[in-house]
Design an enzyme around this catalytic site. Structure first.
Site, short mmCIF file in Angstrom:
data_model
loop_
_atom_site.label_atom_id
_atom_site.label_comp_id
_atom_site.label_asym_id
_atom_site.label_seq_id
_atom_site.Cartn_x
_atom_site.Cartn_y
_atom_site.Cartn_z
CG ASN A 64 -1.90 -1.13 1.20
OD1 ASN A 64 -2.08 -1.77 0.17
ND2 ASN A 64 -2.53 -1.40 2.33
CG HIS B 12 3.83 -1.21 -4.67
ND1 HIS B 12 2.65 -1.92 -4.74
CD2 HIS B 12 4.78 -2.03 -5.17
CE1 HIS B 12 2.89 -3.12 -5.25
NE2 HIS B 12 4.16 -3.21 -5.51
N GLY C 254 -5.15 -9.17 3.07
CA GLY C 254 -5.78 -8.24 2.14
C GLY C 254 -5.05 -8.02 0.84
CG ASN D 142 -8.39 -11.85 0.73
OD1 ASN D 142 -9.54 -11.56 0.41
ND2 ASN D 142 -7.33 -11.44 0.04
P1 NAD Z 1 -5.97 -5.92 -4.74
O1 NAD Z 1 -6.96 -4.80 -4.90
O2 NAD Z 1 -5.52 -6.65 -5.94
O3 NAD Z 1 -6.58 -6.99 -3.74
C1 NAD Z 1 -7.23 -6.60 -2.55
C2 NAD Z 1 -7.52 -7.85 -1.78
O4 NAD Z 1 -8.06 -7.46 -0.53
C3 NAD Z 1 -8.54 -8.78 -2.44
O5 NAD Z 1 -8.03 -10.10 -2.46
C4 NAD Z 1 -9.77 -8.67 -1.54
O6 NAD Z 1 -10.51 -9.87 -1.46
C5 NAD Z 1 -9.13 -8.31 -0.22
N1 NAD Z 1 -10.00 -7.60 0.73
C6 NAD Z 1 -11.07 -6.80 0.48
N2 NAD Z 1 -11.59 -6.34 1.63
C7 NAD Z 1 -10.84 -6.84 2.63
C8 NAD Z 1 -10.87 -6.73 4.04
N3 NAD Z 1 -11.79 -5.98 4.67
N4 NAD Z 1 -9.94 -7.40 4.78
C9 NAD Z 1 -9.00 -8.15 4.18
N5 NAD Z 1 -8.92 -8.30 2.84
C10 NAD Z 1 -9.83 -7.65 2.07
O7 NAD Z 1 -4.74 -5.29 -3.92
P2 NAD Z 1 -3.22 -5.72 -3.81
O8 NAD Z 1 -3.10 -7.20 -3.76
O9 NAD Z 1 -2.65 -4.89 -2.73
O10 NAD Z 1 -2.55 -5.29 -5.19
C11 NAD Z 1 -2.98 -4.19 -5.93
C12 NAD Z 1 -1.98 -3.07 -6.20
O11 NAD Z 1 -2.65 -1.82 -6.09
C13 NAD Z 1 -0.82 -2.98 -5.27
O12 NAD Z 1 0.27 -2.83 -6.08
C14 NAD Z 1 -1.04 -1.70 -4.44
O13 NAD Z 1 0.14 -0.92 -4.40
C15 NAD Z 1 -2.04 -0.90 -5.22
N6 NAD Z 1 -3.11 -0.25 -4.38
C16 NAD Z 1 -2.83 0.31 -3.16
C17 NAD Z 1 -3.87 0.84 -2.37
C18 NAD Z 1 -3.56 1.47 -1.03
O14 NAD Z 1 -2.49 2.05 -0.85
N7 NAD Z 1 -4.47 1.36 -0.04
C19 NAD Z 1 -5.18 0.80 -2.84
C20 NAD Z 1 -5.43 0.24 -4.10
C21 NAD Z 1 -4.38 -0.29 -4.85
#
Ligand code: NAD
Ligand code: ZN
Length: 250
Positions: free
Chosen positions: A107, A124, A193, A219
């Site tokens: 994140n 990241h 997550g 998850n």
């Molecule tokens: P992803 O969006 O691909 O996956 C998110 C995962 O979280 C899913 O498997 C989903 O089922 C799960 N999830 C949803 N709600 C949840 C909860 N309440 N508790 C636990 N798990 C839950 O995200 P990723 O795997 O981190 O990869 C995506 C890319 O996007 C990364 O490279 C990241 O840097 C970036 N990103 C970052 C943010 C942030 O900084 N918060 C937000 C969006 C995307």
């Protein structure tokens, strides 16, 4: 609902010295930050797709526009607060119960730091920081006036860019190397997550598993890592993490 599994994890944790946690967008979902697959990737801003605005190519072509986009994103993420999942991790890391506690996150939202975690391996980058394009010097955006765009490096006077890994860029080599080393040496590995589709982050739980660690997935949905995990809890991390760490630490 998950009581038996939580008991099992706590038993493992009581004998654990080195804990490793990998988090993804899902841990911040309950803080209101959209996950990538939950719609954050389909975003279009000023008629331009997310992938183009957040690309290495755009930093070269139009750095002020990239800053406008990231300031906008920061303003939305800035309204979000850490949830009990972020806080449970921060408490587990700082209360001295474990000899070593490593937090690796994909994140960029800065919510782990806001919850009190330190020494985070941010694969990241971090949306709250600027990085010099020449010398790599970092500054916190909280210390930079909003009209200083692009920010200027105090070390070499070149312009600065968001400290975030953009599309078309490599991950910071040193950070991923350190994360791999820690994964290899941990007793317990939590995967929280993340859809585990992004390399090389998704390799870390496999490294931990191969080295003999107990791997826990948290998850609400199944992922490609689920089959190799020792246990998977299908629930939101803001509820489960405080349950797991709460009584182990008390
Ligand atoms: P992803 O969006 O691909 O996956 C998110 C995962 O979280 C899913 O498997 C989903 O089922 C799960 N999830 C949803 N709600 C949840 C909860 N309440 N508790 C636990 N798990 C839950 O995200 P990723 O795997 O981190 O990869 C995506 C890319 O996007 C990364 O490279 C990241 O840097 C970036 N990103 C970052 C943010 C942030 O900084 N918060 C937000 C969006 C995307
Ligand atoms: Zn510089």
């Amino acid at each position: 609902m998950h009581d038996n599994v939580i008991d099992q994890i706590q038993e493992v944790l009581r004998n654990a010295r080195k804990v490793f946690v990998l988090t993804g967008a899902g841990i911040s979902a309950e803080s209101g930050v959209p996950t990538f697959r939950g719609g954050g990737n389909s975003l279009v801003w000023r008629g331009m797709p997310f992938e183009l605005l957040s690309s290495a190519e755009m930093v070269e072509k139009d750095l002020p526009l990239v800053w406008e986009w990231f300031d906008y994103r920061r303003s939305t993420v800035g309204k979000c607060e850490p949830n009990p999942g972020h806080r449970a991790i921060a408490e587990a890391a700082t209360n001295g119960r474990f000899a070593e506690f490593t937090l690796v996150t994909q994140n960029i939202d800065g919510l782990h730091a806001e919850a009190g975690s330190a020494g985070i391996l941010e694969l990241h980058g971090n949306i709250n920081k600027a990085r010099c394009r020449s010398c790599g010097h970092l500054r916190s955006l909280a210390d930079i006036p909003i009209d200083e765009r692009p920010p200027i490096c105090p070390e070499c006077s070149d312009s600065m860019r968001p400290h975030v890994v953009l599309f078309g860029e490599m991950l910071p080599g040193e950070t991923i190397l350190k994360a791999r080393e820690k994964a290899e040496r941990c007793d317990v590995c939590f995967v929280v997550g993340t859809s585990a589709l992004v390399y090389p982050a998704n390799e870390l739980p496999l490294i931990a598993k191969r080295a003999g660690a107990f791997v826990v997935e948290i998850n609400p949905e199944q992922t490609i890592l689920t089959p190799m995990c020792d246990v998977s809890i299908r629930a939101g991390s803001s509820v489960v993490l405080p349950q797991i760490f709460g009584t182990v630490l008390s």
